[in-house]
Design a protein around this motif. Sequence first.
Motif, mmCIF file in Angstrom:
data_model
loop_
_atom_site.group_PDB
_atom_site.id
_atom_site.type_symbol
_atom_site.label_atom_id
_atom_site.label_comp_id
_atom_site.label_asym_id
_atom_site.label_seq_id
_atom_site.Cartn_x
_atom_site.Cartn_y
_atom_site.Cartn_z
ATOM 1 N N ARG A 61 41.670 59.154 19.267
ATOM 2 C CA ARG A 61 40.865 58.535 18.212
ATOM 3 C C ARG A 61 41.494 57.208 17.797
ATOM 4 N N ASN A 62 40.674 56.165 17.698
ATOM 5 C CA ASN A 62 41.112 54.869 17.203
ATOM 6 C C ASN A 62 40.660 54.702 15.756
ATOM 7 N N VAL A 63 41.577 54.299 14.898
ATOM 8 C CA VAL A 63 41.275 54.134 13.470
ATOM 9 C C VAL A 63 41.517 52.667 13.103
ATOM 10 N N ARG A 64 40.485 52.028 12.525
ATOM 11 C CA ARG A 64 40.642 50.646 12.092
ATOM 12 C C ARG A 64 41.479 50.618 10.807
ATOM 13 N N VAL A 65 42.448 49.727 10.782
ATOM 14 C CA VAL A 65 43.329 49.610 9.620
ATOM 15 C C VAL A 65 43.335 48.164 9.137
ATOM 16 N N SER A 66 43.816 47.976 7.928
ATOM 17 C CA SER A 66 43.889 46.619 7.373
ATOM 18 C C SER A 66 45.030 46.566 6.361
ATOM 19 N N GLY A 67 45.458 45.344 6.069
ATOM 20 C CA GLY A 67 46.531 45.161 5.102
ATOM 21 C C GLY A 67 46.819 43.693 4.869
ATOM 22 N N ARG A 68 47.877 43.418 4.132
ATOM 23 C CA ARG A 68 48.202 42.055 3.746
ATOM 24 C C ARG A 68 48.800 41.227 4.873
ATOM 25 N N ILE A 69 49.382 41.882 5.861
ATOM 26 C CA ILE A 69 50.094 41.155 6.904
ATOM 27 C C ILE A 69 49.472 41.453 8.270
ATOM 28 N N HIS A 70 49.172 40.376 9.010
ATOM 29 C CA HIS A 70 48.773 40.462 10.414
ATOM 30 C C HIS A 70 49.769 39.615 11.203
ATOM 31 N N CYS A 71 50.459 40.224 12.172
ATOM 32 C CA CYS A 71 51.476 39.482 12.927
ATOM 33 C C CYS A 71 51.648 40.132 14.297
ATOM 34 N N ASN A 72 51.747 39.308 15.339
ATOM 35 C CA ASN A 72 51.886 39.857 16.689
ATOM 36 C C ASN A 72 53.336 40.096 17.090
ATOM 37 N N SER A 73 54.249 40.105 16.121
ATOM 38 C CA SER A 73 55.654 40.403 16.386
ATOM 39 C C SER A 73 56.012 41.765 15.804
ATOM 40 N N GLY A 74 56.419 42.673 16.676
ATOM 41 C CA GLY A 74 56.828 43.986 16.190
ATOM 42 C C GLY A 74 58.050 43.911 15.290
ATOM 43 N N TYR A 75 58.979 43.021 15.618
ATOM 44 C CA TYR A 75 60.185 42.902 14.799
ATOM 45 C C TYR A 75 59.855 42.405 13.390
ATOM 46 N N ALA A 76 58.904 41.493 13.296
ATOM 47 C CA ALA A 76 58.500 40.996 11.980
ATOM 48 C C ALA A 76 57.856 42.109 11.159
ATOM 49 N N LEU A 77 57.055 42.954 11.812
ATOM 50 C CA LEU A 77 56.408 44.059 11.104
ATOM 51 C C LEU A 77 57.433 45.107 10.664
ATOM 52 N N VAL A 78 58.429 45.375 11.518
ATOM 53 C CA VAL A 78 59.491 46.308 11.121
ATOM 54 C C VAL A 78 60.224 45.782 9.894
ATOM 55 N N ASP A 79 60.536 44.508 9.896
ATOM 56 C CA ASP A 79 61.224 43.915 8.747
ATOM 57 C C ASP A 79 60.398 44.066 7.480
ATOM 58 N N ALA A 80 59.090 43.822 7.596
ATOM 59 C CA ALA A 80 58.208 43.964 6.429
ATOM 60 C C ALA A 80 58.186 45.408 5.934
ATOM 61 N N ALA A 81 58.136 46.362 6.880
ATOM 62 C CA ALA A 81 58.117 47.775 6.481
ATOM 63 C C ALA A 81 59.430 48.166 5.816
ATOM 64 N N LEU A 82 60.539 47.705 6.359
ATOM 65 C CA LEU A 82 61.840 48.022 5.767
ATOM 66 C C LEU A 82 61.953 47.482 4.339
ATOM 67 N N LYS A 83 61.240 46.402 4.052
ATOM 68 C CA LYS A 83 61.270 45.808 2.713
ATOM 69 C C LYS A 83 60.206 46.389 1.791
ATOM 70 N N GLY A 84 59.539 47.470 2.265
ATOM 71 C CA GLY A 84 58.607 48.176 1.408
ATOM 72 C C GLY A 84 57.235 47.551 1.286
ATOM 73 N N LEU A 85 56.866 46.713 2.265
ATOM 74 C CA LEU A 85 55.586 46.016 2.170
ATOM 75 C C LEU A 85 54.406 46.822 2.717
ATOM 76 N N GLY A 86 54.646 47.885 3.444
ATOM 77 C CA GLY A 86 53.518 48.649 3.953
ATOM 78 C C GLY A 86 53.885 49.632 5.038
ATOM 79 N N VAL A 87 52.838 50.118 5.729
ATOM 80 C CA VAL A 87 52.934 51.145 6.760
ATOM 81 C C VAL A 87 52.760 50.475 8.123
ATOM 82 N N ILE A 88 53.533 50.904 9.103
ATOM 83 C CA ILE A 88 53.428 50.357 10.458
ATOM 84 C C ILE A 88 53.177 51.463 11.466
#
Length: 294
Positions: free
Chosen positions: A206-233
Amino acid sequence: MTQWQGVAEFVAVAETGSFTAAAARLAVSVAQVSRQISALENRLGAKLFFRSTRKVVMTENGGVYYQHCRSLMDGLDEAERAILDLQTTPRGKIKMTAPTTFGEESVMPLVNDFLLLYPELELHCDLSNQLDDLVTQGYDVAIRIGNLSDSAMMARKLAARTRFVCAAPEYLDRYGIPHSLAELEQHNCLVGASDFWRFEEGGKSRNVRVSGRIHCNSGYALVDAALKGLGVIQLPDYYVQAYLDEGRLISLLDHYREPEEGIWALFPHNRHLSPKIKLLVDFLARGFGASGAV
């Protein structure tokens, strides 16, 4: 007369468009080339070339015959190279490709270790998420992740990866823990290259559409954002496993997690798997903790 007689002369004329140029390529006389072609046409009972004083053009029969003969000549060349490779130290060029981030993080460190062992090898590596035509691009080996669909390739499984949905404890303390896929709508999902996340529910993908404040094609950038409490990855294990083990990220929705995906080495069916490529793939398999033979 054997079936091979005249084949080398025929291929040379087909590729050079000239009896004279073919003779020069093969280091024989023009008369020798002409005799072999005539004998071949007589044996096949078909005309292979239209000849004039100015040029030589393949007939329709010649075109069909050339495609098969070219494959035979390529196979003979590969067979000879295989024997030579077995008798020499691995050398020459390896052309490979791998996904960008996984290539940077996991593949290239192992390949670099491999090159230290064999100093006469030269590497040309393209790290890209584009699914190029591996055959026409001339790759010796490609590393790919996920389901395979290219029937023109042979594959060896090197390892597997798992995708995790996770968030920092601080985020979950503030916004709560999602327990169903529908609850993802209430959360700030940090989106990568695709705004669909993949899950398994009731035994079906099943594919689920998601949305949030940050869109970025770098996994490392998204991990950093998650570690800082900005959202779910949602990211593969090689991005997040260390942080999950440390408790800095918490795994979520585990009962909806897709089965692990294969990490594969792919080879063109029509390309000889030379010893140097087999050595590299075996080295990668050991590095990834996999086993089995090519």
